[in-house]
Design a protein around this motif. Sequence first.
Motif: not given
Length: 297
Positions: A138, A140, A157-159, A275
């Motif tokens: 998250a 990067n 978590v944006k994944a 991601v």
Amino acid sequence: MNFKHLHYFWVTAKAGGIMRAGEQLHTTPQTLSGQIKLLEDWLGRKLFRKNGRNLELTEDGHLALGYADQIFALGTELETAVRQAHGGQRLLDFKVGVADSVTKSIAYRLLEPALAIAEPVRLVCHEGKFPDLLAQLALNRLDLVIADEPMSKRLNVKAFNHPLGSTAMSFFCAPSLKAGLTGTFPRCLNDFPLLIPGPHASVRQQLEGWLTRHQIHPRIIGEFDDGALMNAFGREGRGAFMAPTVMEHETVEQFGVEVIGRTDELVDEFFAVSVERRITHPCVVAITDAARGQLFG
């Protein structure tokens, strides 16, 4: 902050003691202790405490070590990038997190295609708990996480989960131990010594349910978070163990064991978490294509 002091602390923490760190740094224990003391004074926190004759990290020491790992990793990346900018061949950094519950041989087979792409790649692997690796993703700090379970939708978590494939499970034991088996598989496991994966492995709950359904009561000799350690105990004849069927040949060859039986009621699944909703990183493309078309296909 004096980064020389930080480096001395970092090497000492990694080496596990002042004496070994002093040998690596070619300095005396007294000098090393003094430099770490200066860092502790600057931070206002103790980083080590004595435990008998050994040193162990304090809570603040663990926190400092995490930041030191990142600082010196970035230093290595900086050195590589600057050298490449002056005539060196450009390398594609590919930072991967591998959940510690993933079988090491599977992890290798999954990651190997990333090194076969046309562009030169520098593979940086980190092993850890799945939630910790997702946190790094998250931020990067990782390009990809390999796990034996999908990321939960409950996590903030944006994944995205990218299924790689699945495999049935096989059971193995040393030849000397196999002579003691009676009956057919899986009944032969009843009252037989068994080594099982730790509670964090996705297949653990499946195993418990499978044993209950078949009314099998093995003697659980040990449970292991590290699959490689479990296999090593199995190689020495301490108990039967299971491993992915897709790696059956490699398991037999590497550990000198024999197959007891197989079951497709136990399934180990593997996922790539990134991601990116649509995979564009060339290394991730190579991994997903090879997994779906060759390893699990």
